[in-house]
Design a protein around this motif. Structure first.
Motif, mmCIF file in Angstrom:
data_model
loop_
_atom_site.group_PDB
_atom_site.id
_atom_site.type_symbol
_atom_site.label_atom_id
_atom_site.label_comp_id
_atom_site.label_asym_id
_atom_site.label_seq_id
_atom_site.Cartn_x
_atom_site.Cartn_y
_atom_site.Cartn_z
ATOM 1 N N THR A 131 2.291 54.929 -57.940
ATOM 2 C CA THR A 131 2.366 53.519 -57.560
ATOM 3 C C THR A 131 2.071 53.387 -56.064
ATOM 4 O O THR A 131 2.661 54.087 -55.246
ATOM 5 N N PRO A 132 1.156 52.500 -55.673
ATOM 6 C CA PRO A 132 0.684 52.456 -54.284
ATOM 7 C C PRO A 132 1.622 51.716 -53.343
ATOM 8 O O PRO A 132 2.278 50.746 -53.706
ATOM 9 N N ILE A 133 1.671 52.198 -52.094
ATOM 10 C CA ILE A 133 2.310 51.493 -50.986
ATOM 11 C C ILE A 133 1.419 51.660 -49.767
ATOM 12 O O ILE A 133 0.679 52.630 -49.651
ATOM 13 N N ASP A 134 1.468 50.677 -48.879
ATOM 14 C CA ASP A 134 0.739 50.797 -47.619
ATOM 15 C C ASP A 134 1.375 51.900 -46.781
ATOM 16 O O ASP A 134 2.593 52.009 -46.697
ATOM 17 N N SER A 135 0.537 52.717 -46.170
ATOM 18 C CA SER A 135 1.053 53.732 -45.253
ATOM 19 C C SER A 135 0.892 53.200 -43.838
ATOM 20 O O SER A 135 -0.179 52.769 -43.440
ATOM 21 N N ALA A 136 1.990 53.201 -43.083
ATOM 22 C CA ALA A 136 1.995 52.604 -41.751
ATOM 23 C C ALA A 136 2.332 53.647 -40.707
ATOM 24 O O ALA A 136 3.055 54.606 -40.969
#
Length: 518
Positions: A131-136
Motif C-alpha cells: 500500500t503506497p505512502i508518500d516518502s518525505a
C-alpha cells in the motif's frame, strides 16, 4: 550477533510421502524379498515470499506487484533484501538497506535525513505491504526500523500499475514480519562506535491450542551519538499483530506499528568562496544545543486474504498512517566564508510537517484454462487519501553569527513565529487489471494497465485546486523461459506525475507521462 530461533518445517510433506511409500514397500517386500523395487521420494517446498528463517539472500516470491510472483515471472528489475541479509550485515534502518541496494543512490540532508534516487529520479512513494505512502525528507531515513520487516523489495523503473501516480524511479515495498504458529523468541543487545546502544525483543506464537489465532510483538530501542559533536539519534519502535484463520482458506490480520524518536539535525559545513573545503575538524558542530528534530509515525492496518479453490487469491487491505516531523535548527549557514576563521550568518528556523495517509486496496487474482494452457487474470481497485500540512517560521532573531573554527553551541533558543504555509489534500482512485497469457509452454505474454482519477484540493487557496480525470497507464511484458532457472524478458511501462505549475491563462499543465522500455 543473535541468531534467529524460528524454524519452519519444510519437509513435512516429504516425510509423509516417504512414510506412505515405506508402507507400500514393506508389503511388496513381504511378497518377494528377492526383488525389491526402487523407491524414489521427491519433495518440494511450497514457494512463499517470507524470507525469515530461510537462511537465504534471495526469495522464492515477491509481493511488490499486487500478487505473489517469482522474480523469474516479473519482467522488471527487482532486488530483494532478505531478513537473513539484514541480520548478517546489521541493517537496522531503511538507510542501511537502500544504500546497499543495486541501482539506488541517495542525497543527504544532514546525518538524519536523505532522499533516494533510482534511474535518475527521486523515489517519492514507498509501499507498506503493497500500500503506497508518500516518502518525505526526514521520514524515510530513521523512521522505519528494519526489526519489524521480513524483507525489502525494490523495483527499479516506472511502477504505475503498482502505485498509480509518481516519478518513474521505482518503488520500495516494506514487507512486515508475520505472526507464526510455532513459538519463537529472540533478543539482541549491541554496542558500537560513538556510544551506539541498541536493544531488540521479538516474540511470536500461537495464542490458542489449535494455532488458528497467532500473535507477534517486536520492540526496539536505539540510541546513538555521531562523529559530529552533539549530534545524536534516539528511536523507540513497537509493533504488534494478530492473525486469525477464520477458515482454512481465510485469514484476517490486524496490527499497529508505532515509532517515535528525536535527533539533533545538522546541515553540514559550508564551502569557502573559492570552492575549497574548510580545513577544520570534521566533528565541528555549528548548531545549538536546543536544536532538535522530533519524529513520529503510527500505522494501523487490517488485512483479509482468501485462497480460492482454483488456486486464486482475494486480498483486501486497509492502512491508516499518521506522521509528523517537527524540526528546530540553527545549523544552516546563509553566508559564504572566505577563510577557515570567519564568522558566518546562521538562519534559525522551525518547520512542522504533519502528514496522514489512508489507503484501501482490493485485489482478485485467479487462474483459468484456455487452449490447454493455464493463464492468470488479476483485477483490483484502490482508493488513497493523503493530507499534508506545512507550518514554517523563522526565529527571533532570524540570524545569528557563528565562528567557523570556534563555534559556541550554548546560544539561547529564540521564539518562533510559525505560520501555516501549506494545507493540501490529494485523492487518487484507481482501477487496474493484468492478464498473463501462457502463449507457449515457455513464453508468457503480459498485458494490463491502470486507470486513475486524481484530484488535489488546496485548503489555503482554492485557485490551486485541480484534478486529472481517467489517466491510463499501460503495462506490457513478454517473458521467455530459457530453462527452469533463467528467463529473458522485455517490458513497456508508463507512469504519470501531476504538475501543479500553471500556464499563462491559469490552466494547469497536463500530467507528465514517462514511459520505459526494458
Amino acid at each position: 550477533m543473535s541468531q534467529p530461533l524460528f524454524r519452519k518445517r519444510w519437509l513435512s510433506a516429504a516425510i509423509a510421502l516417504a512414510a506412505c511409500s515405506s508402507s507400500a514397500f514393506a508389503q511388496e517386500a513381504d511378497q518377494d524379498s528377492s526383488d525389491l523395487p526402487v523407491v524414489r521420494v521427491v519433495g518440494e517446498a511450497i514457494s512463499e515470499p517470507t524470507t525469515e528463517d530461510t537462511g537465504s539472500y534471495t526469495s522464492n516470491r515477491v509481493t511488490i506487484g499486487k500478487q505473489g510472483l517469482s522474480l523469474k515471472e516479473t519482467p522488471q528489475s527487482v532486488s530483494v533484501i532478505t531478513r537473513e541479509r539484514m541480520n548478517d550485515q546489521n541493517m537496522t534502518t531503511l538507510d542501511d538497506v537502500l544504500t546497499r541496494t543495486t541501482g539506488i543512490t541517495k542525497r543527504d540532508f544532514g546525518p538524519t535525513a536523505s532522499v533516494y534516487l533510482s534511474r535518475g529520479y527521486e523515489i517519492d512513494t514507498m509501499l507498506l505491504d503493497g500500500t503506497p505512502i508518500d516518502s518525505a525528507i526526514g521520514v524515510t531515513d530513521t523512521m522505519f526500523d528494519t526489526a519489524v520487516l521480513d524483507r525489502v523489495e525494490v523495483l527499479r523503473g516506472p511502477a504505475g500499475l503498482i502505485q498509480g501516480s509518481g516519478e518513474p524511479s521505482g518503488t520500495v515495498n516494506l514487507a512486515r514480519k508475520r505472526a507464526q504458529e510455532e513459538f519463537g523468541f529472540q533478543t539482541a543487545l549491541s554496542y558500537g562506535s560513538h556510544d551506539a546502544y541498541r536493544g531488540e525483543v521479538d516474540v511470536t506464537g500461537a495464542l490458542d491450542e489449535s494455532g488458528r489465532l497467532r500473535g507477534r510483538f517486536v520492540g526496539v530501542h536505539d540510541d546513538r551519538n555521531h562523529f559530529i559533536d552533539h549530534v545524536y539519534t534516539e528511536n523507540t519502535t513497537r509493533y504488534g499483530t494478530l492473525e486469525y484463520d477464520v477458515t482454512p482458506s481465510t485469514t484476517i490480520s490486524v496490527g499497529l506499528m508505532d515509532q517515535s524518536g528525536e535527533s539533533r539535525p545538522n546541515y553540514g559545513l559550508p564551502q569557502l568562496a573559492n570552492g575549497q573545503l574548510l580545513d577544520i575538524d570534521r566533528s565541528t558542530y555549528h548548531g545549538s544545543l536546543w536544536d532538535v528534530k522530533d519524529e513520529s509515525i503510527e500505522r494501523y492496518f487490517a488485512e483479509l486474504e482468501h485462497e480460492l479453490d482454483n488456486g486464486g487469491n482475494f486480498r483486501i487491505i486497509a492502512n491508516h498512517i499518521d506522521r509528523e516531523t517537527d524540526t528546530q535548527q540553527s545549523t544552516a549557514g546563509v553566508s559564504i566564508p572566505t577563510s577557515n576563521t570567519d564568522d558566518i550568518n546562521i538562519w534559525q528556523w522551525r518547520i512542522v510537517n504533519p502528514r496522514q495517509d489512508r489507503f484501501v486496496d482490493a485485489t482478485l487474482s485467479t487462474p483459468f484454462e484456455l487452449a490447454g494452457q493455464t493463464h492468470n487474470w488479476m483485477v483490483g481497485a484502490s482508493h488513497r487519501i493523503t493530507e499534508e500540512e506545512t507550518l514554517f517560521g523563522s526565529g527571533d532573531p532570524q540570524f545569528i553569527q557563528r565562528n567557523l573554527a570556534n563555534p559556541n553551541p550554548e546560544t539561547p533558543k529564540p521564539t518562533f513565529d510559525v505560520n501555516q504555509t501549506r494545507d493540501l489534500e490529494t485523492q487518487e482512485t484507481s482501477l487496474y487489471s493484468q492478464l498473463r497469457l501462457s502463449v507457449l509452454a515457455d513464453t508468457t505474454f503480459i498485458a494490463g494497465g491502470q486507470v486513475s482519477w486524481w484530484e488535489s484540493e488546496d485548503q489555503l487557496d482554492s485557485t490551486n485546486n485541480f484534478e486529472i480525470d481517467s489517466e491510463f497507464t499501460p503495462y506490457v511484458g513478454l517473458i521467455y523461459d530459457i530453462n527452469d532457472q533463467v528467463s529473458t524478458y522485455a517490458s513497456y511501462t508508463e507512469i504519470f506525475q501531476p504538475q501543479s505549475s500553471q500556464e499563462v491563462n491559469g490552466d494547469f499543465l497536463a500530467p507528465e507521462l514517462v514511459s520505459r522500455l526494458s
